[in-house]
Structure formats: C-alpha cells, structure tokens
Design a protein around this motif. Structure first.
Motif, PDB file in Angstrom:
ATOM      1  N   ILE A  20       0.848  -1.206   0.000  1.00 30.81           N
ATOM      2  CA  ILE A  20       0.000   0.000   0.000  1.00 30.81           C
ATOM      3  C   ILE A  20       0.876   1.247   0.000  1.00 30.81           C
ATOM      4  O   ILE A  20       0.590   2.227  -0.692  1.00 30.81           O
ATOM      5  N   GLY A  21       1.971   1.199   0.765  1.00 33.55           N
ATOM      6  CA  GLY A  21       2.894   2.329   0.796  1.00 33.55           C
ATOM      7  C   GLY A  21       3.489   2.632  -0.564  1.00 33.55           C
ATOM      8  O   GLY A  21       3.668   3.798  -0.929  1.00 33.55           O
ATOM      9  N   LYS A  23       2.124   2.358  -3.335  1.00 34.37           N
ATOM     10  CA  LYS A  23       1.117   3.029  -4.166  1.00 34.37           C
ATOM     11  C   LYS A  23       0.798   4.439  -3.675  1.00 34.37           C
ATOM     12  O   LYS A  23       0.613   5.347  -4.473  1.00 34.37           O
ATOM     13  N   TYR A  24       0.746   4.622  -2.351  1.00 36.83           N
ATOM     14  CA  TYR A  24       0.223   5.875  -1.807  1.00 36.83           C
ATOM     15  C   TYR A  24       1.258   6.785  -1.150  1.00 36.83           C
ATOM     16  O   TYR A  24       0.932   7.915  -0.805  1.00 36.83           O
ATOM     17  N   ALA A  25       2.491   6.336  -0.956  1.00 34.93           N
ATOM     18  CA  ALA A  25       3.490   7.176  -0.294  1.00 34.93           C
ATOM     19  C   ALA A  25       3.781   8.408  -1.139  1.00 34.93           C
ATOM     20  O   ALA A  25       3.977   8.318  -2.347  1.00 34.93           O
ATOM     21  N   ASP A  26       3.807   9.564  -0.473  1.00 38.89           N
ATOM     22  CA  ASP A  26       4.033  10.804  -1.206  1.00 38.89           C
ATOM     23  C   ASP A  26       4.900  11.801  -0.443  1.00 38.89           C
ATOM     24  O   ASP A  26       5.052  12.934  -0.861  1.00 38.89           O
ATOM     25  N   GLY A  33       8.106   4.936   6.320  1.00 35.70           N
ATOM     26  CA  GLY A  33       7.279   3.830   6.816  1.00 35.70           C
ATOM     27  C   GLY A  33       7.237   2.663   5.842  1.00 35.70           C
ATOM     28  O   GLY A  33       7.282   1.499   6.247  1.00 35.70           O
ATOM     29  N   THR A  34       7.189   2.963   4.555  1.00 36.47           N
ATOM     30  CA  THR A  34       7.177   1.918   3.531  1.00 36.47           C
ATOM     31  C   THR A  34       8.483   1.133   3.550  1.00 36.47           C
ATOM     32  O   THR A  34       8.472  -0.110   3.543  1.00 36.47           O
ATOM     33  N   GLY A  68      -4.705  -9.672   1.870  1.00 37.60           N
ATOM     34  CA  GLY A  68      -4.743  -8.512   2.759  1.00 37.60           C
ATOM     35  C   GLY A  68      -4.712  -7.199   2.004  1.00 37.60           C
ATOM     36  O   GLY A  68      -5.412  -6.244   2.357  1.00 37.60           O
ATOM     37  N   THR A  69      -3.919  -7.146   0.955  1.00 37.97           N
ATOM     38  CA  THR A  69      -3.826  -5.914   0.167  1.00 37.97           C
ATOM     39  C   THR A  69      -5.141  -5.621  -0.550  1.00 37.97           C
ATOM     40  O   THR A  69      -5.630  -4.490  -0.530  1.00 37.97           O
TER      41      THR A  69
END
Length: 113
Positions: A20-21, A23-26, A33-34, A68-69
């Motif tokens: 998820i990180g 895809k969404y880390a910015d 965290g990723t 889970g993803t």
C-alpha cells in the motif's frame, strides 16, 4: 500455531503495509514507513524460512499479502467491491491453507542448509 508460522503471518501483515505504501506514499514519512515495512517484512520472512519449508513459507506469505492488500484497498481506499474478486481471494486462501496443513513443521535441528 507455532512461532515460526506466526512470523509468516507477521511478515504478510507488513507486506500489506509496504505494498500500500508503494502506491500511496508521497512524502518523507510515508516513504520511511514503507521502507521500514519492507525491511521488517523480509527480515521476519527470512527468519521463518530458516525453520520452515521455504516454498510453502513463500506461498503462504504471498497469498496472505495479496488477500490482505486487496481487502485493505476495498475497505480503506474505496476500490470497487466485486464478488468475483472476493471469491478468487477465498480460493487463494483455501490453497494457502491447504499448503500449510500439508506441510510438516518438524525441520531437523542443526541443519544448516
């Protein structure tokens, strides 16, 4: 459930975080965290693979991480709910559970390979 299989589940949980990180880390903290999630995920997976059959460990890890993803994407990020997707995830989890049930946990002590 023994501690080695618990490590596989923990590794899969952190896999969900880092996928998820990706895809969404910015920003700095989300990327930090990723990266931390990647390190924890693979470290714990490697620790589990030292005592359990690596092929089964990897299959369970990937199956749980994938499920889970997808579920997290639906619940947290508004991805469309499709019954076909849920049925395929359930089929994947049945296969992963079958692999786990058929795998012997008793690896010889002192084996270094």
């Amino acid at each position: 459930m023994n501690t080695d299989w618990m490590k596989v589940f923990i590794a899969a949980l952190f896999e969900v975080f880092w996928v998820i990180g990706l895809k969404y880390a910015d920003g700095f903290w989300t990327w930090t965290g990723t990266v931390i999630s990647i390190i924890i995920s693979f470290y714990v997976l490697i620790m589990a693979g030292r005592k359990l059959p690596v092929g089964t460990v990897y299959a369970v890890f990937v199956g749980l991480g994938t499920a889970g993803t997808v579920i997290s994407e639906i619940i947290l990020f508004g991805e469309p709910f499709k019954m076909s997707k849920i049925l395929l995830i359930l089929l994947l989890l049945v296969g992963v559970t079958g692999l786990k049930l058929l795998t012997k946990d008793n690896v010889q002590e002192g084996a270094d390979s």
